[in-house]
Enzyme design. Sequence first.
Site, mmCIF file in Angstrom:
data_model
loop_
_atom_site.group_PDB
_atom_site.id
_atom_site.type_symbol
_atom_site.label_atom_id
_atom_site.label_comp_id
_atom_site.label_asym_id
_atom_site.label_seq_id
_atom_site.Cartn_x
_atom_site.Cartn_y
_atom_site.Cartn_z
ATOM 1 C CE LYS A 1 107.559 -39.372 -18.910
ATOM 2 N NZ LYS A 1 106.599 -39.309 -17.824
ATOM 3 C CE LYS B 1 103.870 -40.078 -26.349
ATOM 4 N NZ LYS B 1 103.949 -40.858 -25.125
ATOM 5 C CE LYS C 1 99.927 -33.218 -20.727
ATOM 6 N NZ LYS C 1 99.671 -33.947 -19.481
#
Length: 376
Positions: free
Chosen positions: A112, A240, A243
């Site tokens: 992140k 992956k 969202k």
Amino acid sequence: MTKRIFSGVQPTGNLHLGNYLGAIRNWVQMQHDYEAIFCIVDLHAITVPQDPEALRAATREVTAAYIACGIDPEKNTIFNQSMVSVHAELGWILGCYTPLGWLNRMTQFKEKMQLRKADAEDQLKKIRHELKQYKKGKGRLEELLHFVEIFVEAGIEDSEKTTQAKLGLYSYPVLMAADILGYKATHVPVGEDQKQHLELARDIAGAFNRRYGVELFPQPEPVIQGAATRVMSLRDGTKKMSKSDESDYSRINLTDDADTIAAKIRKAKSDMEPGLSFDVEKRPEAANLINIYSALSGDKRDDIVSRFATSGFSEFKKSLADVAVAHLEPITGEMRRLQADKGYIDAVLKRGAERANDVAQGVLKEVKDVVGFLRV
Ligand code: AMP
Ligand code: TRP
């Protein structure tokens, strides 16, 4: 001991096929054999910036998705995390038993933050190599300086990102441990990407128990199962499905209509190999689509591969689109119907929060007594 499930999804919009196949669908199957608590983890959501109105809307949307996917709100507890203050309180307490070293290992945090540490390490290797060459009189000074420059840039960028990063994002896994341990959950069904966080929750439970010589927290078992525990992006089979991916074509959202689903599958990245075969290394996109097909249809991977072994991608994709639409359309429709009834959704969440609070307050009292907090 009661077998109890706890799991959650962040209300951050764009609920997708990965969330469904990696997590929610397994909950639907497990709800009959366990006592189950399903959370919409809004405290986790604010570890990255969120718009207040969008956060509220997404909280209701995820609730609607749980029910539309087949979670029975009568039998199970469905609630949003911020309604039960135990999560935040226990998160603080558990943070006092969590070594920083454990958090430093968390790959999701690093991802992140998009740290360039790996980049820098790579450059350092090249610098060392170039330096050796240079000493031998073989290397070029410009080459060496070029690598040094990239190395320094990556270092500066990382240090800036690290100082800007929020404490909440860093301690995210401790809050997740509190979610699970606050209910003495024994089983946690999640997608593959949450495995490391669950190991941390187990370590924290162990650290607390050992510190006080108690057996207060059970060790929660990760349940990572199904044909698609890691659904990949439709645009890149090595990434992956997520969202937050900029491209909406990278994922199938649980709010997509039939035409959109079909179009996304038709445009999904494929490869130039003839026919269909399963090879994660060489054909990651094909492997991902085969896994999705298998998870949605219940057919075995080998059967799917042999059925389409000689036909082209386009025929396989057509069939996959049919399977996906047939499976997802009823869910999408039900989600829309439920979302129109805010009163119902809110009532489910209110009742869920009361139930969850009853359980979690009990556990928190035990924790407080063990730690030595005076309760008068
Ligand atoms: P999140 O969207 O991060 O709140 O994730 C909610 C749940 O969905 C977790 O159990 C994740 O492991 C799971 N999940 C998220 N993305 C994927 C994916 N691409 N494949 C499989 N499971 C996923
Ligand atoms: N971290 C999880 C995710 O992003 C969501 C989550 C928060 C969770 N608390 C949890 C999952 C407790 C299982 C149990 O996917």
